[in-house]
Write an enzyme that holds these catalytic residues in place. Structure first.
Site: not given
Ligand code: AHG
Ligand code: MN
Ligand code: MN
Length: 312
Positions: A53, A59, A81-82, A100, A102-103, A258
């Protein structure tokens, strides 16, 4: 009104209580950064994390702030995560902190709730242990209010941050209702779902005219912490299942920082959390960034999803 420190002192040892206190102070800083008028929230940091990502500036900043809290807490190591690998900290530290930081990053630039998830793990197995062994778990939501849901193994308590950055108790016995009429899933992936999830969602959408005999609503924010806070507040079931896309054989969400902390909170609040079939807390990770399908929330619905999986 009980604050976080008083709650932790009555239910956790001094080191664990202090560690969660450091994480709460870190979350107050992240909350302030998000609200700072000068902050360009969606600024891209340019790097790519272990999951591929693209990292947002927030983040990276949140990760630095949570790392600082882990160091201050005397943790033996920090997993994030980072970060590709665990960061060794205090050699004799009593626990490992995974986070995590920054979720919900896809929601940073659109003023939608985001958050921080944390897990406090024993040092055995370098922190790669089944989630049932966690000492504590929790998450912060940076939304209209900054809130915290936390467990140290004696139930689940909820808090909201006051103007001074202190967390004041809302409820010291949070419970997830066993029944619900709300499901959360990214319906854009419907064509990729496997048959058990296809059938489960189709039955919910069929509502009162279908086999469930009652209507359901769909709610989906795209930030796990925002879905979770709603589910702990009024019930619901969240699904991020395995699907047929390349790279999604184990869904999208990560087990260590998570799904496992979320699962500890869910079970402590009377809900259920599975990979569709198995309890998340019984799954031992083999890698920091291992993904796992995640179904959690109101136990009656998580059981219904499991029975669909049992039917093949
Ligand atoms: P992060 O930003 O830490 O990568 O987490 C994002 C996760 C979680 O927060 C969320 O439920 C999911 O990604 C959403 O995924 P989609 O956009 O694929 O639905
Ligand atoms: Mn997350
Ligand atoms: Mn995250």
């Amino acid at each position: 009104m009980t604050n976080l420190a008083a709650y932790l002192d009555s239910r956790a040892g001094p080191e664990l209580a202090a560690a969660i206190g450091e994480l709460a102070a870190a979350a107050a800083r992240i909350s302030a950064e998000i609200r700072a008028p000068r902050r360009v929230l969606d600024a891209v940091a340019g790097d790519v994390n272990a999951d591929g990502d693209t990292q947002k500036a927030l983040d990276v900043l949140a990760d630095e702030i949570i790392l600082g809290a882990a160091r201050q807490a005397g943790a033996a190591a920090y997993m994030s995560e980072e970060r590709e690998a665990a960061i060794p900290l205090e050699p004799d530290g009593p626990f490992i902190i995974a986070s995590d930081p920054l979720d919900g990053s896809s929601n940073i630039g659109v003023n939608v709730s985001i958050g921080t998830i944390f897990s406090v793990l024993p040092t055995a197995g370098a922190g790669l242990v089944a989630g049932r062994a966690q000492h504590a778990a929790g998450f912060f939501v940076y939304g209209p209010q900054t809130t915290l849901l936390v467990t140290v193994g004696a139930g689940v308590a909820s808090f909201r941050m006051d103007a001074d950055g202190n967390f004041q108790m809302i409820d010291d016995n949070v419970r997830i209702p066993e029944q619900t009429g709300e499901f959360a899933i990214n319906a854009g992936n419907q064509r990729y779902w496997l048959p058990p999830v296809q059938r489960y969602i189709a039955d919910c959408v069929a509502g009162a005219d279908g086999p469930r005999g009652r209507n359901f609503s769909q709610r989906y924010v795209g930030s796990l912490v925002a879905e979770a806070w709603r589910i702990f507040s009024r019930g619901g079931v969240f699904l991020y299942p395995a699907d047929s896309r390349d790279g999604f054989a184990d869904g999208r969400l990560r087990l260590v920082y998570e799904a496992a902390p979320m699962a500890l909170l869910v079970e402590q609040a009377g809900g259920r959390a599975t990979d569709g079939t198995r309890d998340i807390l019984d799954i031992t990770p083999t890698a920091v960034h291992q993904r796992v399908p995640l179904v959690f929330g109101s136990s009656e619905e998580v059981d219904e999803v499991a029975s669909q999986h049992a039917a093949g």
